[in-house]
Design an enzyme around this catalytic site. Structure first.
Site, short mmCIF file in Angstrom:
data_model
loop_
_atom_site.label_atom_id
_atom_site.label_comp_id
_atom_site.label_asym_id
_atom_site.label_seq_id
_atom_site.Cartn_x
_atom_site.Cartn_y
_atom_site.Cartn_z
N CYS A 249 5.99 0.11 7.25
CA CYS A 249 5.61 1.24 6.41
C CYS A 249 6.78 1.58 5.50
CB CYS A 249 5.28 2.43 7.31
SG CYS A 249 4.81 3.90 6.39
N LEU A 250 6.49 1.83 4.22
CA LEU A 250 7.56 2.15 3.28
C LEU A 250 8.29 3.44 3.65
CD1 LEU A 250 5.89 1.20 -0.14
CD2 LEU A 250 7.59 -0.10 1.16
N HIS B 79 -4.26 1.32 7.59
CA HIS B 79 -2.92 1.92 7.64
C HIS B 79 -2.83 3.09 6.64
CE1 HIS B 79 1.65 1.61 7.89
NE2 HIS B 79 1.48 2.30 6.78
N GLU B 80 -3.29 2.84 5.42
CA GLU B 80 -3.21 3.89 4.39
C GLU B 80 -4.14 5.05 4.70
OE1 GLU B 80 -0.70 3.67 2.63
OE2 GLU B 80 -0.35 1.55 3.02
N GLY C 155 0.84 -1.20 0.00
CA GLY C 155 0.00 0.00 0.00
C GLY C 155 0.87 1.24 0.00
N HIS D 74 -2.57 7.43 7.03
CA HIS D 74 -1.62 8.34 6.38
C HIS D 74 -2.30 9.63 5.93
CE1 HIS D 74 2.32 6.46 6.01
NE2 HIS D 74 1.79 5.31 5.64
N GLN E 253 3.09 9.98 0.99
CA GLN E 253 4.38 9.28 0.98
C GLN E 253 5.21 9.61 -0.26
OE1 GLN E 253 2.49 5.29 2.05
NE2 GLN E 253 4.47 5.21 3.10
NI NI Z 1 2.72 3.46 5.63
#
Ligand code: NI
Length: 173
Positions: A95-96, A137-138, A48, A141, A53
């Site tokens: 998380c990326l 999670h997304e 995701g 963000h 991000q």
């Molecule tokens: Ni994340």
């Protein structure tokens, strides 16, 4: 085009994102943002990615729980809202934007989200288990919330300390 993923510490990750405006639906800019986000997410082997991000403060997320392996299951959620949720699951999350760190986070077992498509149509997606976790999670963000906020103070403090050390060594930008 693969875009640079913003890392933890950049204030853009903790800001509230703005809804995608009516006039943006169906636009070439929106389409290329979505396509760049998928490309960026697949290259980073994530499941995701949210627009902040890649430094864009818009309420837009892309999700694919296949992680780029096997059959693709792409979802594009624009201006998403979680309309219902049920149960709980506790599991490891990363998380990326915070590469190399994970922690156990409690999430609903199922969620239902309403969203707009790239063309502005309404859609509804129900997710279970991993998909429910990724949707939440997304969605976080988009409100400037990182998974770190769901961890214990102790665990969060340990991760922040390690990131500070990495930044000092020039290994976190
Ligand atoms: Ni994340």
């Amino acid at each position: 085009m693969v875009r640079k993923i913003v890392k933890y510490g950049n204030p853009v990750l903790e800001e509230m994102c703005k809804p995608v405006a009516e006039e943006e639906f169906g636009s070439e800019d929106l389409r290329s943002l979505v396509s760049d986000m998928f490309e960026t997410m697949y290259q980073a082997r994530g499941v995701g990615l949210a627009a902040p991000q890649v430094g864009v403060l818009k309420r837009l997320t892309v999700i694919d729980c296949s992680g780029g392996e096997g059959e693709a299951q792409p979802h594009i959620l624009i201006n998403p809202e979680i309309v219902s949720q049920e149960g709980t699951q506790v599991g490891s999350e990363g998380c990326l934007s915070i590469p190399g760190f994970t922690g156990n986070v409690s999430r609903p077992m199922t969620v239902c989200t309403r969203y707009r498509t790239v063309d502005g149509d309404w859609g509804e997606l129900e997710g279970e288990e991993l998909l429910a976790r990724v949707i939440c999670h997304e969605n976080d963000h988009l409100n400037g919330v990182l998974f770190l906020r769901h961890l214990s103070k102790l665990k969060r403090g340990m991760i922040k300390k390690k990131i500070r050390a990495l930044r000092k060594q020039g290994e976190w930008d």
